[in-house]
Design a protein around this motif. Structure first.
Motif, short mmCIF file in Angstrom:
data_model
loop_
_atom_site.label_atom_id
_atom_site.label_comp_id
_atom_site.label_asym_id
_atom_site.label_seq_id
_atom_site.Cartn_x
_atom_site.Cartn_y
_atom_site.Cartn_z
N GLU A 294 58.82 24.54 28.49
CA GLU A 294 58.29 25.66 29.28
C GLU A 294 58.84 25.63 30.70
N SER A 295 59.15 26.81 31.21
CA SER A 295 59.42 27.01 32.63
C SER A 295 58.53 28.17 33.07
N VAL A 296 57.64 27.94 34.04
CA VAL A 296 56.65 28.96 34.41
C VAL A 296 56.55 29.04 35.93
N GLY A 297 56.36 30.26 36.42
CA GLY A 297 56.21 30.47 37.84
C GLY A 297 54.86 29.99 38.34
N SER A 298 54.77 29.76 39.63
CA SER A 298 53.52 29.29 40.21
C SER A 298 52.46 30.39 40.12
N GLY A 299 51.22 29.96 39.87
CA GLY A 299 50.12 30.90 39.81
C GLY A 299 49.80 31.39 38.42
N PHE A 300 50.60 31.00 37.43
CA PHE A 300 50.35 31.43 36.06
C PHE A 300 49.97 30.23 35.20
N PRO A 301 49.16 30.44 34.13
CA PRO A 301 48.73 29.33 33.29
C PRO A 301 49.91 28.62 32.63
N LYS A 302 49.76 27.32 32.44
CA LYS A 302 50.78 26.53 31.75
C LYS A 302 50.49 26.53 30.25
N ALA A 303 51.55 26.67 29.46
CA ALA A 303 51.40 26.75 28.01
C ALA A 303 51.99 25.54 27.28
N LEU A 304 52.62 24.63 28.01
CA LEU A 304 53.30 23.49 27.39
C LEU A 304 52.33 22.69 26.51
N LYS A 305 52.78 22.36 25.31
CA LYS A 305 52.06 21.58 24.30
C LYS A 305 50.91 22.35 23.64
N ALA A 306 50.76 23.62 24.00
CA ALA A 306 49.73 24.42 23.34
C ALA A 306 50.09 24.64 21.88
N LYS A 307 49.11 24.53 21.01
CA LYS A 307 49.32 24.73 19.57
C LYS A 307 48.79 26.12 19.20
N ILE A 308 49.62 26.89 18.52
CA ILE A 308 49.28 28.27 18.19
C ILE A 308 49.47 28.48 16.69
N ASN A 309 48.44 28.99 16.06
CA ASN A 309 48.50 29.24 14.62
C ASN A 309 48.38 30.73 14.37
N ASP A 310 49.44 31.32 13.85
CA ASP A 310 49.44 32.74 13.50
C ASP A 310 49.50 32.84 11.98
N PRO A 311 48.38 33.10 11.33
CA PRO A 311 48.37 33.10 9.86
C PRO A 311 49.25 34.17 9.24
N CYS A 312 49.59 35.20 10.01
CA CYS A 312 50.41 36.28 9.46
C CYS A 312 51.90 36.01 9.60
N PHE A 313 52.26 35.02 10.41
CA PHE A 313 53.67 34.84 10.74
C PHE A 313 54.51 34.49 9.52
N ALA A 314 54.04 33.54 8.71
CA ALA A 314 54.84 33.07 7.57
C ALA A 314 55.16 34.20 6.61
N ASP A 315 54.17 35.06 6.36
CA ASP A 315 54.36 36.12 5.37
C ASP A 315 55.16 37.29 5.91
N ARG A 316 54.97 37.62 7.19
CA ARG A 316 55.54 38.87 7.70
C ARG A 316 56.84 38.70 8.48
N TYR A 317 57.00 37.58 9.18
CA TYR A 317 58.04 37.53 10.19
C TYR A 317 59.10 36.45 10.03
N VAL A 318 58.83 35.42 9.24
CA VAL A 318 59.78 34.30 9.15
C VAL A 318 61.17 34.79 8.74
N GLU A 319 61.23 35.55 7.67
CA GLU A 319 62.53 35.98 7.16
C GLU A 319 63.21 36.93 8.15
N LYS A 320 62.42 37.79 8.82
CA LYS A 320 63.01 38.73 9.79
C LYS A 320 63.66 37.97 10.95
N TYR A 321 62.93 36.98 11.48
CA TYR A 321 63.50 36.21 12.59
C TYR A 321 64.66 35.34 12.13
#
Length: 545
Positions: A294-321
């Motif tokens: 992550e590279s983030v400007g001052s004053g904004f939340p840090k997202a480094l090491k955040a874990k994100i689970n998108d249940p729709c991603f595998a079915d809808r977007y993996v092949e497109k990306y």
């Protein structure tokens, strides 16, 4: 006298008409005939006056059109090269337009990405409110109206008080003391950039077609200038972006570890596209993700090491990306995202994002994502292309780093195996030919097999040498008696040869004596013959051994 009076009265209108026509021919368009009555002469006077009025308007319009054409030519000849120069073009345009239109105010109203707007250029007569830099929230400018302006809508309003405007728009008119206005769109290509607006504040005004045409032409010309500047800026931006991509690619190619490559990528991209945050979102085997860089400007939340689970991603977007999809979202609230997805973005203050895939050897490793957090953002094509190209370079750099790591591991393995082989065959240097190296299915195994073959050959040679040595020893022992006998016989033969040599010496002495006495020659010859015969016999015995 009466006849003369009547004749003069009858001819006076004709002479006046002739005189007026002559003056009109000389260019005096202000001449008018006094019309009395309703007879034919009166009708002639009215027609001449109407002709003079029309000629006067025609000449005036031609003069105005000439002034307008000259002014438009002056604006068109501007050679401004930078975006900041457009403000000077706008200022010249509104100042000249106000003077030519004899209006009280002319402004350029510029749209923001969210379709709010502000007055970016203004020319106003003293005594009237100044609107420059005012941010104007106008609820009347709906998406339907914006689309109408994009298609070229021009709105002349002779009296704003009777136009039936929205109450808030009417309040804006009153605040700026506007009695009549003329609104024309400024288009940059096919996109609505803003509006060119003329105001009459002292009184209402009936807009003439000549005025409407002029303002429309000026707005179109400003759009052309904007497009030209956009092209020049785009050309310069493309050159700068090409240089940026080259520099970023060079820095990525110098990375030898995956994390270092990702950290370099997010820092360089955020600097290049001036976004608030850039992250790398990495997938696990179940397509759950973690922010790993992550590279983030001052004053904004840090997202480094955040874990994100998108249940729709595998079915809808993996092949497109995986196939190279790049997604640009200008405003997350207008993009049709699910509430769950919006909630995930809101925790990091995301207003707009730009997403590109990181692919290595056909495998989707993660996503390279740029965030705009302070406001929605209209992503430029050069931003999209830069992120996409850098994402591709990140994939190549990661593949190169993996190959380097594999080569390093293979080299270390070979070095370890080589050391093991040297330790296995070390006893050979001390004469132990019973050693056998461990043969494996690799390059060192081939060398070990060759070592074993060489040691086996050495062992055979040594065995043969040992056998030959034993045979020599046995042969030497059995032949010792024969050697001693041979030595005795050789000594005997040496003695006989010595004797023969003595006899030859004596023969030589006898030959010398021949010179002393001829009488003794025969006896000497006989003696010599005998001596030679004895020597021959001794030599024969020696040879026969």
């Amino acid at each position: 006298a009466i006849a003369a009076y009547l004749a003069n009265k009858a001819t006076r209108p004709i002479l006046a008409a002739a005189d007026a026509v002559e003056k009109l021919g000389q260019g005096d368009l202000d001449i008018r005939i006094a019309v009395e009555g309703k007879d034919e002469l009166a009708m002639l006077g009215l027609n001449i006056n109407q002709m003079a009025f029309q000629l006067q308007n025609l000449v005036y319009n031609q003069a105005v059109q000439t002034e307008q054409a000259n002014f438009l030519s002056l604006i068109a000849s501007a050679r401004d090269q930078k975006s900041e120069d457009i403000e000077s073009v706008f200022n010249r345009a509104v100042e000249g337009a106000r003077e030519l239109l004899k209006a009280d105010r002319v402004v350029v109203y510029r749209f923001n990405p969210d379709w709010s707007g502000y007055i970016s250029a203004e020319s106003v007569l003293p005594g009237w409110p100044i609107a420059l830099n005012d941010k104007i929230e106008d609820p009347c400018i709906s998406q339907h109206l914006i689309e109408a302006y994009r298609k070229g809508r021009v709105v002349p309003t002779n009296n704003v008080m009777s136009a039936g405007f929205h109450p808030e728009h009417q309040q804006l008119m009153e605040r700026l003391k506007i009695k009549a206005n003329l609104v024309t769109p400024i288009l940059r290509g096919d996109k609505l950039f803003g509006l060119l607006i003329a105001h009459h504040c002292a009184e209402t005004h009936e807009w003439q077609q000549l005025e409407i045409s002029f303002v429309t032409q000026l707005a179109a010309l400003l759009g052309i200038i904007l497009k030209r500047l956009s092209f020049l800026e785009q050309k310069q931006t493309l050159a700068e972006r090409a240089s940026q991509i080259k520099d970023i690619t060079l820095k990525l190619s110098q990375g030898i570890q995956a994390q270092g490559i990702l950290d370099t990528a997010v820092e360089e991209i955020r600097s290049a596209i001036k976004s608030d945050r850039v992250v790398v979102y990495s997938f696990d085997e179940n397509w759950k993700g973690t922010i790993v860089a992550e590279s983030v400007g001052s004053g904004f939340p840090k997202a480094l090491k955040a874990k994100i689970n998108d249940p729709c991603f595998a079915d809808r977007y993996v092949e497109k990306y995986r196939q190279g999809r790049v997604q640009a979202t200008e405003n997350i609230y207008n993009a049709g995202l699910t509430e769950c997805h919006i909630a995930q973005l809101e925790q990091f203050a995301v207003k707009a994002n730009l997403v590109a895939p990181i692919v290595r050897s056909g495998q989707l490793l993660g996503l390279l994502i740029a965030h705009q957090c302070d406001a929605p953002r209209q992503w430029l094509q050069e931003d999209i292309e830069l992120l996409s190209q850098v994402a591709t370079q990140v994939g190549l750099a990661l593949e190169r780093a993996l190959l380097l790591e594999q080569q390093k591991s293979a080299k270390e393995f070979l070095q370890r195996r080589a050391l093991e082989l040297l330790m296995e065959v070390d006893p050979v240097s001390r004469g132990d030919l019973t050693i056998r190296a461990n043969v494996t299915e690799d390059e060192i195994g081939t060398i070990a097999d060759s070592y074993n073959a060489t040691i086996n050959s050495l062992r055979k040679i040594v065995t043969q040498v040992q056998t030959a040595a034993k045979q020599v020893t046995t042969t030497t022992s059995s032949s010792e008696g024969a050697v001693q006998e041979l030595s005795k016989e050789a000594l005997r033969q040496t003695e006989e040869i010595t004797a023969a040599l003595e006899q030859i010496r004596q023969m030589s002495d006898s030959i010398l004596a021949v010179a002393q006495s001829a009488a003794q020659a025969e006896a000497a010859v006989q003696q010599a013959t005998q001596t030679v015969a004895a020597g021959d016999a001794a030599m024969n015995r020696t040879v026969d051994g």
